[in-house]
Scaffold this motif. Sequence first.
Motif, PDB file in Angstrom:
ATOM      1  N   GLY A 286      18.743 -30.580  22.608  1.00 38.52           N
ATOM      2  CA  GLY A 286      18.887 -30.792  21.175  1.00 38.52           C
ATOM      3  C   GLY A 286      17.602 -30.515  20.420  1.00 38.52           C
ATOM      4  N   SER A 287      16.461 -30.842  21.016  1.00 34.99           N
ATOM      5  CA  SER A 287      15.183 -30.601  20.347  1.00 34.99           C
ATOM      6  C   SER A 287      14.867 -29.109  20.295  1.00 34.99           C
ATOM      7  CB  SER A 287      14.058 -31.355  21.057  1.00 34.99           C
ATOM      8  OG  SER A 287      13.817 -30.815  22.350  1.00 34.99           O
ATOM      9  N   LEU A 288      15.411 -28.328  21.238  1.00 32.41           N
ATOM     10  CA  LEU A 288      15.195 -26.887  21.234  1.00 32.41           C
ATOM     11  C   LEU A 288      16.156 -26.176  20.291  1.00 32.41           C
ATOM     12  CD1 LEU A 288      14.680 -26.246  25.066  1.00 32.41           C
ATOM     13  CD2 LEU A 288      12.948 -26.666  23.312  1.00 32.41           C
ATOM     14  N   GLN A 289      17.330 -26.746  20.073  1.00 33.12           N
ATOM     15  CA  GLN A 289      18.313 -26.134  19.177  1.00 33.12           C
ATOM     16  C   GLN A 289      17.916 -26.251  17.703  1.00 33.12           C
ATOM     17  OE1 GLN A 289      21.766 -28.369  20.464  1.00 33.12           O
ATOM     18  NE2 GLN A 289      22.548 -26.644  21.674  1.00 33.12           N
ATOM     19  N   GLN A 290      17.104 -27.223  17.380  1.00 27.36           N
ATOM     20  CA  GLN A 290      16.762 -27.490  15.983  1.00 27.36           C
ATOM     21  C   GLN A 290      16.085 -26.289  15.329  1.00 27.36           C
ATOM     22  OE1 GLN A 290      14.388 -31.053  15.764  1.00 27.36           O
ATOM     23  NE2 GLN A 290      15.884 -32.281  16.879  1.00 27.36           N
ATOM     24  N   GLY A 291      16.673 -25.840  14.229  1.00 27.15           N
ATOM     25  CA  GLY A 291      16.083 -24.764  13.449  1.00 27.15           C
ATOM     26  C   GLY A 291      16.272 -23.383  14.034  1.00 27.15           C
ATOM     27  N   VAL A 292      17.017 -23.244  15.128  1.00 25.54           N
ATOM     28  CA  VAL A 292      17.233 -21.944  15.755  1.00 25.54           C
ATOM     29  C   VAL A 292      18.649 -21.478  15.438  1.00 25.54           C
ATOM     30  CG1 VAL A 292      17.248 -20.643  17.915  1.00 25.54           C
ATOM     31  CG2 VAL A 292      15.620 -22.506  17.599  1.00 25.54           C
ATOM     32  N   ALA A 293      18.784 -20.260  14.973  1.00 22.88           N
ATOM     33  CA  ALA A 293      20.099 -19.706  14.656  1.00 22.88           C
ATOM     34  C   ALA A 293      20.972 -19.654  15.907  1.00 22.88           C
ATOM     35  CB  ALA A 293      19.937 -18.303  14.068  1.00 22.88           C
ATOM     36  N   GLY A 294      22.279 -19.784  15.700  1.00 23.04           N
ATOM     37  CA  GLY A 294      23.201 -19.725  16.830  1.00 23.04           C
ATOM     38  C   GLY A 294      23.006 -20.851  17.808  1.00 23.04           C
ATOM     39  N   ALA A 295      22.678 -22.045  17.287  1.00 23.13           N
ATOM     40  CA  ALA A 295      22.402 -23.192  18.171  1.00 23.13           C
ATOM     41  C   ALA A 295      23.589 -23.526  19.062  1.00 23.13           C
ATOM     42  CB  ALA A 295      22.017 -24.412  17.327  1.00 23.13           C
ATOM     43  N   GLU A 296      24.801 -23.231  18.579  1.00 23.14           N
ATOM     44  CA  GLU A 296      25.995 -23.538  19.375  1.00 23.14           C
ATOM     45  C   GLU A 296      26.068 -22.692  20.638  1.00 23.14           C
ATOM     46  OE1 GLU A 296      27.088 -20.340  16.396  1.00 23.14           O
ATOM     47  OE2 GLU A 296      25.897 -22.188  16.416  1.00 23.14           O
ATOM     48  N   ASN A 297      25.305 -21.611  20.680  1.00 20.18           N
ATOM     49  CA  ASN A 297      25.280 -20.732  21.847  1.00 20.18           C
ATOM     50  C   ASN A 297      23.987 -20.881  22.647  1.00 20.18           C
ATOM     51  OD1 ASN A 297      27.845 -19.490  21.403  1.00 20.18           O
ATOM     52  ND2 ASN A 297      26.930 -18.363  19.705  1.00 20.18           N
ATOM     53  N   ILE A 298      23.387 -22.061  22.544  1.00 20.09           N
ATOM     54  CA  ILE A 298      22.189 -22.386  23.320  1.00 20.09           C
ATOM     55  C   ILE A 298      22.464 -23.632  24.152  1.00 20.09           C
ATOM     56  CG2 ILE A 298      19.774 -23.149  23.203  1.00 20.09           C
ATOM     57  CD1 ILE A 298      19.552 -21.601  20.557  1.00 20.09           C
ATOM     58  N   GLY A 299      22.081 -23.592  25.401  1.00 20.15           N
ATOM     59  CA  GLY A 299      22.231 -24.756  26.280  1.00 20.15           C
ATOM     60  C   GLY A 299      21.172 -24.719  27.365  1.00 20.15           C
ATOM     61  N   GLY A 300      21.237 -25.650  28.266  1.00 12.56           N
ATOM     62  CA  GLY A 300      20.284 -25.692  29.363  1.00 12.56           C
ATOM     63  C   GLY A 300      20.820 -24.985  30.599  1.00 12.56           C
ATOM     64  N   LEU A 301      19.964 -24.198  31.227  1.00 14.69           N
ATOM     65  CA  LEU A 301      20.275 -23.562  32.513  1.00 14.69           C
ATOM     66  C   LEU A 301      19.091 -23.865  33.421  1.00 14.69           C
ATOM     67  CD1 LEU A 301      21.803 -20.001  31.930  1.00 14.69           C
ATOM     68  CD2 LEU A 301      22.797 -21.881  33.238  1.00 14.69           C
ATOM     69  N   HIS A 302      19.166 -24.982  34.115  1.00 15.55           N
ATOM     70  CA  HIS A 302      18.047 -25.450  34.925  1.00 15.55           C
ATOM     71  C   HIS A 302      18.204 -24.926  36.348  1.00 15.55           C
ATOM     72  CE1 HIS A 302      15.694 -29.096  36.709  1.00 15.55           C
ATOM     73  NE2 HIS A 302      14.990 -27.985  36.725  1.00 15.55           N
ATOM     74  N   PHE A 303      17.343 -23.996  36.716  1.00 13.95           N
ATOM     75  CA  PHE A 303      17.325 -23.424  38.064  1.00 13.95           C
ATOM     76  C   PHE A 303      16.322 -24.186  38.928  1.00 13.95           C
ATOM     77  CE2 PHE A 303      18.968 -20.069  35.449  1.00 13.95           C
ATOM     78  CZ  PHE A 303      19.784 -19.299  36.254  1.00 13.95           C
ATOM     79  N   PHE A 304      16.411 -23.951  40.233  1.00  6.98           N
ATOM     80  CA  PHE A 304      15.549 -24.644  41.187  1.00  6.98           C
ATOM     81  C   PHE A 304      14.834 -23.629  42.061  1.00  6.98           C
ATOM     82  CE2 PHE A 304      18.668 -27.441  39.608  1.00  6.98           C
ATOM     83  CZ  PHE A 304      18.000 -28.649  39.449  1.00  6.98           C
ATOM     84  N   ASN A 305      13.564 -23.882  42.303  1.00  5.79           N
ATOM     85  CA  ASN A 305      12.695 -22.934  42.988  1.00  5.79           C
ATOM     86  C   ASN A 305      12.632 -23.209  44.497  1.00  5.79           C
ATOM     87  OD1 ASN A 305      10.740 -20.816  42.999  1.00  5.79           O
ATOM     88  ND2 ASN A 305       9.117 -22.342  43.144  1.00  5.79           N
ATOM     89  N   PRO A 306      12.721 -22.148  45.327  1.00  3.70           N
ATOM     90  CA  PRO A 306      12.983 -20.758  44.965  1.00  3.70           C
ATOM     91  C   PRO A 306      14.470 -20.536  44.687  1.00  3.70           C
ATOM     92  CG  PRO A 306      12.709 -20.950  47.331  1.00  3.70           C
ATOM     93  CD  PRO A 306      12.457 -22.321  46.772  1.00  3.70           C
ATOM     94  N   VAL A 307      14.763 -19.806  43.637  1.00  4.00           N
ATOM     95  CA  VAL A 307      16.156 -19.660  43.188  1.00  4.00           C
ATOM     96  C   VAL A 307      17.058 -19.044  44.262  1.00  4.00           C
ATOM     97  CG1 VAL A 307      17.659 -18.634  41.443  1.00  4.00           C
ATOM     98  CG2 VAL A 307      15.443 -19.578  40.772  1.00  4.00           C
ATOM     99  N   PRO A 308      16.638 -17.972  44.958  1.00  2.00           N
ATOM    100  CA  PRO A 308      17.537 -17.387  45.961  1.00  2.00           C
ATOM    101  C   PRO A 308      17.937 -18.359  47.072  1.00  2.00           C
ATOM    102  CG  PRO A 308      15.835 -15.813  45.380  1.00  2.00           C
ATOM    103  CD  PRO A 308      15.438 -17.125  44.754  1.00  2.00           C
ATOM    104  N   ALA A 309      17.082 -19.336  47.377  1.00  2.00           N
ATOM    105  CA  ALA A 309      17.381 -20.278  48.458  1.00  2.00           C
ATOM    106  C   ALA A 309      18.089 -21.534  47.979  1.00  2.00           C
ATOM    107  CB  ALA A 309      16.090 -20.671  49.170  1.00  2.00           C
ATOM    108  N   SER A 310      18.177 -21.722  46.675  1.00  2.00           N
ATOM    109  CA  SER A 310      18.805 -22.920  46.114  1.00  2.00           C
ATOM    110  C   SER A 310      20.279 -22.654  45.817  1.00  2.00           C
ATOM    111  CB  SER A 310      18.089 -23.334  44.830  1.00  2.00           C
ATOM    112  OG  SER A 310      18.801 -24.356  44.164  1.00  2.00           O
ATOM    113  N   SER A 311      21.098 -23.692  45.952  1.00  2.00           N
ATOM    114  CA  SER A 311      22.535 -23.519  45.695  1.00  2.00           C
ATOM    115  C   SER A 311      22.971 -24.137  44.371  1.00  2.00           C
ATOM    116  CB  SER A 311      23.351 -24.142  46.833  1.00  2.00           C
ATOM    117  OG  SER A 311      23.019 -25.516  46.992  1.00  2.00           O
ATOM    118  N   LEU A 312      22.038 -24.678  43.588  1.00  2.00           N
ATOM    119  CA  LEU A 312      22.394 -25.455  42.403  1.00  2.00           C
ATOM    120  C   LEU A 312      21.878 -24.834  41.116  1.00  2.00           C
ATOM    121  CD1 LEU A 312      23.477 -28.157  41.136  1.00  2.00           C
ATOM    122  CD2 LEU A 312      21.180 -29.081  41.510  1.00  2.00           C
TER     123      LEU A 312
END
Length: 291
Positions: free
Chosen positions: A134-160
Amino acid sequence: MGRDHSSVLGQDQEAAIGVVGGGTMGASIASQSLLSGLRTTVIEARPDAASRAREHIIATLGRARSRGFTDISAEVVDQNLAVVVDYERLEGASVVIESVPEIVELKRDVLQRIRLVVGDEVPIGSNTSAIAIGSLQQGVAGAENIGGLHFFNPVPASSLIEIVVGPSTNEATVAVFRALAERLDKEAIIVKDAPGFATSRLGVALGLEAIRMFEDGVASAADIDQAMVLGYKHPVGPLRLTDLVGLDVRLAIARYLEQTLGDRFAPPELLISMVEAGHLGKKSGQGFFGW
């Protein structure tokens, strides 16, 4: 009617991903994107950083190929990968992933720069470990098309992949993120927007307590980690994981969670002093373990 980005993600010839930030996480995300057959554009701030990011990605995929984890050729990687400094190269992307340092103002600025190129309808995922969407969506156009995509390092070895639904995030964006997770051969969990989400909130709490135990002389770093690996079946112990994530990154997240959730996330003095000394973990060669 806008373009159906979730549908495009299933079509090999059309799907393209943008990644802004070619550091450890951004390069790892880009590597997985390429392994999944997606055309991938990485944006970096400077030409020298772009060169390092490209070398990192190519080396990662080369190691995966030599170990038999993939048969992707160097020619295909060269064809599908662009690492540049020009945001205009994001045009045509089905999804853009922001993966810059955990600074609200920086991330918000990057989101605005992405929007100027791709328009308001293209989904943007922030690979933040803890900052409320929500703090990142503030004041940014198209906020409805912004969300979190939290990856885990190293990405190729992670399943989540942790999908975080911000206060403005719409269902269509969540659907695109689900489709992307599937394309990347990951399992997605859906989390309500809150500082630290599910993974960082629990993981940082464990990591900070492990640091306090080491600071108090309860046990060695190796034995604290072994307690969690052998006793709780964790794949890696909390102190070694802190080294892999980066002590500076963990400190920044702890300070953010302390501000938003209270004193229980106050960083131990040992963590602060190690970061000040430049002992950042694997990337510096020394953390709780030598690398």
